[in-house]
Design a protein around this motif. Structure first.
Motif, PDB file in Angstrom:
ATOM      1  N   VAL A   1       0.846  -1.193   0.000  1.00 17.26           N
ATOM      2  CA  VAL A   1       0.000   0.000   0.000  1.00 17.26           C
ATOM      3  C   VAL A   1       0.882   1.244   0.000  1.00 17.26           C
ATOM      4  O   VAL A   1       2.084   1.188   0.276  1.00 17.26           O
ATOM      5  CB  VAL A   1      -0.948   0.047   1.231  1.00 17.26           C
ATOM      6  N   GLU A   2       0.249   2.365  -0.286  1.00 16.76           N
ATOM      7  CA  GLU A   2       0.917   3.662  -0.251  1.00 16.76           C
ATOM      8  C   GLU A   2       0.647   4.311   1.099  1.00 16.76           C
ATOM      9  O   GLU A   2      -0.488   4.575   1.455  1.00 16.76           O
ATOM     10  CB  GLU A   2       0.374   4.549  -1.370  1.00 16.76           C
ATOM     11  N   TRP A   3       1.693   4.566   1.862  1.00 18.11           N
ATOM     12  CA  TRP A   3       1.566   5.151   3.197  1.00 18.11           C
ATOM     13  C   TRP A   3       1.806   6.660   3.121  1.00 18.11           C
ATOM     14  O   TRP A   3       2.765   7.102   2.494  1.00 18.11           O
ATOM     15  CB  TRP A   3       2.575   4.542   4.160  1.00 18.11           C
ATOM     16  N   SER A   4       0.951   7.426   3.796  1.00 19.08           N
ATOM     17  CA  SER A   4       1.121   8.886   3.852  1.00 19.08           C
ATOM     18  C   SER A   4       1.043   9.360   5.296  1.00 19.08           C
ATOM     19  O   SER A   4       0.155   8.950   6.052  1.00 19.08           O
ATOM     20  CB  SER A   4       0.045   9.598   3.030  1.00 19.08           C
ATOM     21  N   TRP A   5       1.975  10.241   5.621  1.00 22.60           N
ATOM     22  CA  TRP A   5       2.039  10.845   6.959  1.00 22.60           C
ATOM     23  C   TRP A   5       1.578  12.298   6.838  1.00 22.60           C
ATOM     24  O   TRP A   5       2.074  13.042   5.976  1.00 22.60           O
ATOM     25  CB  TRP A   5       3.470  10.779   7.478  1.00 22.60           C
ATOM     26  N   LEU A   6       0.622  12.718   7.696  1.00 20.14           N
ATOM     27  CA  LEU A   6       0.006  14.032   7.570  1.00 20.14           C
ATOM     28  C   LEU A   6       0.236  14.889   8.802  1.00 20.14           C
ATOM     29  O   LEU A   6       0.253  14.393   9.933  1.00 20.14           O
ATOM     30  CB  LEU A   6      -1.517  13.890   7.389  1.00 20.14           C
ATOM     31  N   ILE A   7       0.383  16.197   8.552  1.00 24.67           N
ATOM     32  CA  ILE A   7       0.340  17.178   9.635  1.00 24.67           C
ATOM     33  C   ILE A   7      -0.228  18.477   9.066  1.00 24.67           C
ATOM     34  O   ILE A   7      -0.002  18.815   7.891  1.00 24.67           O
ATOM     35  CB  ILE A   7       1.729  17.405  10.286  1.00 24.67           C
ATOM     36  N   HIS A   8      -1.003  19.189   9.876  1.00 23.95           N
ATOM     37  CA  HIS A   8      -1.733  20.374   9.429  1.00 23.95           C
ATOM     38  C   HIS A   8      -1.475  21.538  10.385  1.00 23.95           C
ATOM     39  O   HIS A   8      -1.029  21.352  11.515  1.00 23.95           O
ATOM     40  CB  HIS A   8      -3.235  20.104   9.400  1.00 23.95           C
ATOM     41  N   SER A   9      -1.810  22.713   9.900  1.00 27.35           N
ATOM     42  CA  SER A   9      -1.722  23.898  10.749  1.00 27.35           C
ATOM     43  C   SER A   9      -2.713  24.945  10.270  1.00 27.35           C
ATOM     44  O   SER A   9      -3.018  25.040   9.071  1.00 27.35           O
ATOM     45  CB  SER A   9      -0.303  24.488  10.727  1.00 27.35           C
ATOM     46  N   LEU A  10      -3.213  25.724  11.225  1.00 23.39           N
ATOM     47  CA  LEU A  10      -4.048  26.876  10.894  1.00 23.39           C
ATOM     48  C   LEU A  10      -3.186  28.082  10.549  1.00 23.39           C
ATOM     49  O   LEU A  10      -3.701  29.113  10.101  1.00 23.39           O
ATOM     50  CB  LEU A  10      -4.974  27.212  12.064  1.00 23.39           C
ATOM     51  N   GLU A  11      -1.884  27.962  10.772  1.00 26.30           N
ATOM     52  CA  GLU A  11      -0.926  29.026  10.463  1.00 26.30           C
ATOM     53  C   GLU A  11      -0.169  28.679   9.180  1.00 26.30           C
ATOM     54  O   GLU A  11      -0.138  27.526   8.744  1.00 26.30           O
ATOM     55  CB  GLU A  11       0.062  29.206  11.621  1.00 26.30           C
ATOM     56  N   ASN A  12       0.465  29.657   8.606  1.00 28.01           N
ATOM     57  CA  ASN A  12       1.226  29.477   7.372  1.00 28.01           C
ATOM     58  C   ASN A  12       2.367  28.486   7.583  1.00 28.01           C
ATOM     59  O   ASN A  12       3.228  28.693   8.432  1.00 28.01           O
ATOM     60  CB  ASN A  12       1.770  30.827   6.918  1.00 28.01           C
ATOM     61  N   MET A  13       2.375  27.423   6.811  1.00 26.39           N
ATOM     62  CA  MET A  13       3.401  26.398   6.925  1.00 26.39           C
ATOM     63  C   MET A  13       4.353  26.508   5.729  1.00 26.39           C
ATOM     64  O   MET A  13       3.918  26.762   4.602  1.00 26.39           O
ATOM     65  CB  MET A  13       2.772  25.002   6.966  1.00 26.39           C
ATOM     66  N   THR A  14       5.627  26.334   5.998  1.00 24.15           N
ATOM     67  CA  THR A  14       6.621  26.331   4.928  1.00 24.15           C
ATOM     68  C   THR A  14       7.287  24.967   4.863  1.00 24.15           C
ATOM     69  O   THR A  14       7.278  24.202   5.840  1.00 24.15           O
ATOM     70  CB  THR A  14       7.687  27.417   5.143  1.00 24.15           C
ATOM     71  N   LEU A  15       7.890  24.678   3.702  1.00 27.99           N
ATOM     72  CA  LEU A  15       8.439  23.349   3.473  1.00 27.99           C
ATOM     73  C   LEU A  15       9.818  23.453   2.835  1.00 27.99           C
ATOM     74  O   LEU A  15      10.025  24.174   1.856  1.00 27.99           O
ATOM     75  CB  LEU A  15       7.492  22.563   2.548  1.00 27.99           C
TER      76      LEU A  15
END
Length: 870
Positions: free
Chosen positions: A668-682
């Motif tokens: 399977v394809e595994w995905s790890w998630l994280i979110h924010s209500l603030e501006n996120m940079t990568l």
């Protein structure tokens, strides 16, 4: 050699040795972290809590936690169904003098209302005239909490026959006169004076004038209009009744009677009955008027009200009896309607024959099921926002019971004694809540409701921790309790004579606390100190997803100084709105794991549990098991997940470690998630994501056991639109146009096994982050962050392992059972695969270990299925 003395090469070498050692050992030992999930699957458990009870409780010779326990069994559908129950210490029920039971009960529950002797007990039930069920059994030992309540017959005998008796009794009205200068009393009268000038609500106001774009929107608009109609009538009648009881001014009585008699003309099967909340509020408004203004009503008016109230109360009773007692949850019932029904039955008791059945059922149902979403350890699984809707029910019904019969459910039930811990750790003073459940995105602080509830806990249990919580809430917020009607009448008239215990300057709060019954854990670097606190909370619940719960097993949220740093995203809109079902309630909106792009089914069968918790030396650790959370027969989904173990460690003062073990029975394809209500940079080159608050940066680094692709977005997969024209608590139209950010790391190749390691540090702006440059070598991640040394095995060909040490603070931790070398001594512990922690505090070395601990109801479900040959 001591690992604390030599934390460099020796640390890494030992870790690798341990990893290789574990990988060669049998992983099916009884205390292996994976055994619990495998065991669940082997006995065929689809859910810990089915939507309707599927087997009798208590059974399987489980040790009960209350004495006596309430016996419940699966209902047989039908309006005229009755049951028989027999209970004895004798398996054969041969000595009839020792058999406890009931015949022809219309409810699928039985409370013995007497303390049971210690030992084994056996029971059976049957549909009246039918065959007895299989023999059920349970054990009573001295650990059970005594819960000996009066029978419903005794309770009804204790209800006063004089009126008023719902909002207060005639005897207690005298005490209200001394409260006229109280702020709550002033506010009640001021609001009543404003409502005196409101027009009498008319039935046609419950007809919706809004047009929806589809059938679901049309249904919701009709429901909203009905809700508003019933609520408007209820608010006016309640306000008039309260003001009259406080002042004896007949102007309030006249207005209240006019509104109630108008409601009595409405068709209960018409627009006022579309919304169950509106329906119930029409019912209780008329009942309160009948009870409070009884002496002013003519015989004809009394009959009109009694007939109108009875029509609505009969509807609820016929819908509930032989149903709600076996149903996992009917949210509206427990939020408000049971409270209204209890008050209504109390008002008509003695005047209407059926009211005896109504009040008996409401009384027995509350004793059997409350707190329906709280277990024994104080938590509340439907979330911080919706708990506010349950506060009145959880306080006022016990106060009625105590007032009439003398039985103190508040003091008897352990949930109330532990509940303040849930508030402190999951709804901290001055802070946004933990992020679980519908509508918490609208909360930035606990608000007046939580302060009010804590005050009642403090008074009724003489709980100084609850008093401290209320005081802390007031310190961070400008709270005027009198301006909120939640618990105000109770506070002003029912508990005003109970002193609030002295507020301690500080209370002893460990870093973390778990609520395993409901599946919550929260860890703080400075619990109770908002301005210095880093908080992470995890949910992994035996309740699965249902009602106002979301598909969020093994997900977390992170807050810093009370602000939402990494937090789940989206908006509720309505329960069936496409944004809610396609994003908000879905795992993709959460800080969790996706499998082939899919999340956890919205089902009680998609459950998890908090498996471990340990803390000390500035470190707190918890483990969640969501291995059963990606399948449901009910929804027809099964994504092949066989293991989802999430390990979370909080390290003072500013580090969070998240270590995920994932396995499936197919690639399977595994995905790890994280979110924010603030501006996120990568930073894709270094697998780094970051979010900045006004005074701090939250920076995370991700490692995967396989290469990953990173993706960052600021849009929802399913847009949010406020077509309902909902307004916030300030009356402002809600808008759903603020930016929210979504980070996803997805393995480039499908695989049956995957591990993720994420380390997050939250620090003031500009602090050096050289730890981000560390790379994995030979499948091992090894880094130094401040005084903490962290190593994790990312090679799926070897057993998992996470080791953390702090030379300065003298702390050593291992997640998966390898021995700890500490100050020249080896700590093996008693359990091969247990998590282990050793630390020095006040010159004393402390060692502890913890293996997987099944929640009470999950453990008993397994026992039942095994005993019955599954």
């Amino acid at each position: 050699m001591s690992l604390i003395k030599d934390i460099g090469f020796q640390f890494t070498t030992l870790f690798l040795c341990v990893v290789f050692f574990i990988s060669t050992c049998c992983t099916s030992c009884s205390d292996s972290p994976g055994v619990a999930s495998t065991g669940i699957q082997q006995v065929g458990i689809d859910a810990v809590y089915q939507r309707y009870l599927e087997f009798p409780q208590p059974s399987g010779m489980q040790t009960v936690r209350l004495n006596p326990p309430v016996l419940r069994w699966p209902v047989e559908k039908g309006r005229q169904i009755t049951y028989e129950v027999r209970l004895s210490k004798d398996k054969g029920f041969s000595d009839t003098t020792d058999v406890i039971g009931v015949v022809d009960t219309p409810w699928a529950m039985f409370n013995p209302h007497m303390k049971l002797d210690l030992g084994n007990w056996y029971w059976q039930y049957r549909k009246s005239g039918g065959n007895w069920s299989d023999l059920q059994g349970f054990v009573v030992d001295d650990s059970a909490y005594p819960m000996v309540s009066p029978s419903s017959f005794q309770f009804l005998k204790s209800v006063p026959l004089s009126k008023p008796r719902v909002l207060t009794t005639e005897r207690d009205r005298l005490a209200l006169k001394i409260l006229e200068k109280d702020n709550d009393i002033k506010a009640i009268i001021e609001e009543a004076n404003e409502m005196l000038h409101l027009p009498i609500p008319r039935e046609n106001e419950g007809i919706s004038l809004q047009k929806g774009e589809d059938a679901e929107q049309e249904r919701k608009f009709r429901q909203d209009a009905s809700h508003r109609l019933g609520s408007s009538a209820y608010k006016v009648v309640l306000s008039m009744a309260q003001a009259f009881l406080l002042t004896d001014d007949e102007v309030y009585a006249n207005k209240g009677m006019k509104v109630a008699l108008e409601v009595a003309t409405w068709n209960p099967n018409g627009v006022s009955g579309i919304s169950d909340f509106g329906h119930a509020r029409c019912m209780v408004a008329m009942a309160i008027a009948y009870d409070t203004f009884h002496k002013f009503l003519s015989e004809l008016q009394r009959k009109v009200l009694v007939d109108a109230v009875s029509a609505r109360a009969s509807y609820f009773y016929l819908e509930w009896a032989n149903n709600i007692e076996a149903r996992l949850l009917s949210g509206h019932v427990w939020q408000h309607i049971l409270h209204y029904f209890f008050q209504t039955a109390t008002a008509l008791y003695g005047d209407v024959d059926e009211a005896s059945d109504w009040l008996s059922y409401a009384y027995e149902l509350f004793l059997a099921r409350a707190p329906v979403l709280g277990g024994m350890d104080g938590g509340w699984i439907e979330g911080a926002s919706y708990f506010r809707m349950n506060m009145e029910t959880m306080v006022d019904i016990p106060l009625y019971i105590k007032k009439f019969s003398g039985f103190d459910f508040f003091k008897a039930h352990p949930w109330y004694h532990r509940q303040v811990k849930w508030m402190i750790y999951h709804v901290p003073p001055g802070s946004a809540p933990d992020g679980f459940g519908d509508n918490v995105e609208e909360m930035d602080t606990p608000g007046a409701e939580y302060a009010a509830f804590a005050i009642e806990i403090a008074k009724l249990l003489n709980d100084e921790n609850a008093a401290w919580y209320a005081w802390q809430c007031a310190k961070y917020e400008n709270i005027d309790l009198s301006k909120k009607d939640v618990l105000r009448w109770i506070r002003a008239t029912k508990t005003s004579d109970i002193p609030i215990p002295d507020v301690p300057e500080e209370i002893d709060l460990p870093m973390g606390y778990t609520f395993q019954d409901v599946g919550l854990a929260a860890m703080h670097t400075r619990p109770g100190v908002q301005q210095d606190d880093l908080m992470i909370a995890m949910r992994s619940s035996p309740f699965g997803s249902y009602g106002h719960m979301l598909s969020d097993q093994n997900v977390f949220n992170i807050l810093y100084r009370g602000k939402k740093l990494f937090y789940r995203t989206g908006y509720k809109v309505t329960m069936k709105d496409p944004h809610r079902t396609g994003w908000y309630q879905h795992t993709r909106s959460q800080n969790g794991i996706l499998v082939d792009g899919e999340g956890q089914p919205y089902s009680t069968e998609a459950f998890g549990w908090i498996a471990r918790f340990i803390q000390g030396g500035g470190l707190a650790y918890t483990k969640g098991d969501a291995s059963n959370a990606y399948k449901s027969k009910e929804t027809g989904e099964n994504y092949g997940v066989s293991k989802n173990h999430r390990h979370i460690v909080l390290l003072k003062p500013d580090v969070i470690v998240i270590y995920d073990e994932l396995e499936s029975n197919k690639d399977v394809e595994w995905s790890w998630l994280i979110h924010s209500l603030e501006n996120m940079t990568l930073d894709k080159e270094n697998d780094v994501f970051s979010v900045s608050l006004d005074d701090a940066d939250g920076i995370g680094r991700l490692w995967g056991s396989r290469p990953v692709n990173l993706h960052l977005a600021d849009t929802f997969d399913v847009p949010a639109v406020n077509w309902r024209k909902s307004r916030d608590q300030h009356g402002k139209l809600k808008t759903y146009d603020d930016d929210q950010w979504h980070f996803k790391a997805t393995a480039r190749e499908k695989t049956t096994q995957m591990r993720f390691l994420v380390v997050i540090r939250v620090t003031p702006h500009g602090m050096t982050n050289n730890w981000l440059e560390k790379k994995a070598e030979n499948g091992l991640v090894d880094m130094q962050i401040g005084d903490w040394r962290i190593a994790a095995n990312m090679d799926v060909s070897m057993s998992p392992g996470l080791i953390i040490m702090n030379k300065q603070e003298q702390v050593a931790f291992s997640s998966h059972g390898h021995p700890l070398e500490f100050q020249g001594k080896t700590y093996n512990g008693n359990y091969k695969h247990a998590s282990k922690l050793v630390f020095v505090e006040n010159g004393v070395t402390n060692f502890s270990e913890v293996e997987d601990q099944l929640p009470y109801d999950l453990r008993n479900s397994i026992q039942y299925y095994r005993n019955n040959g599954y």
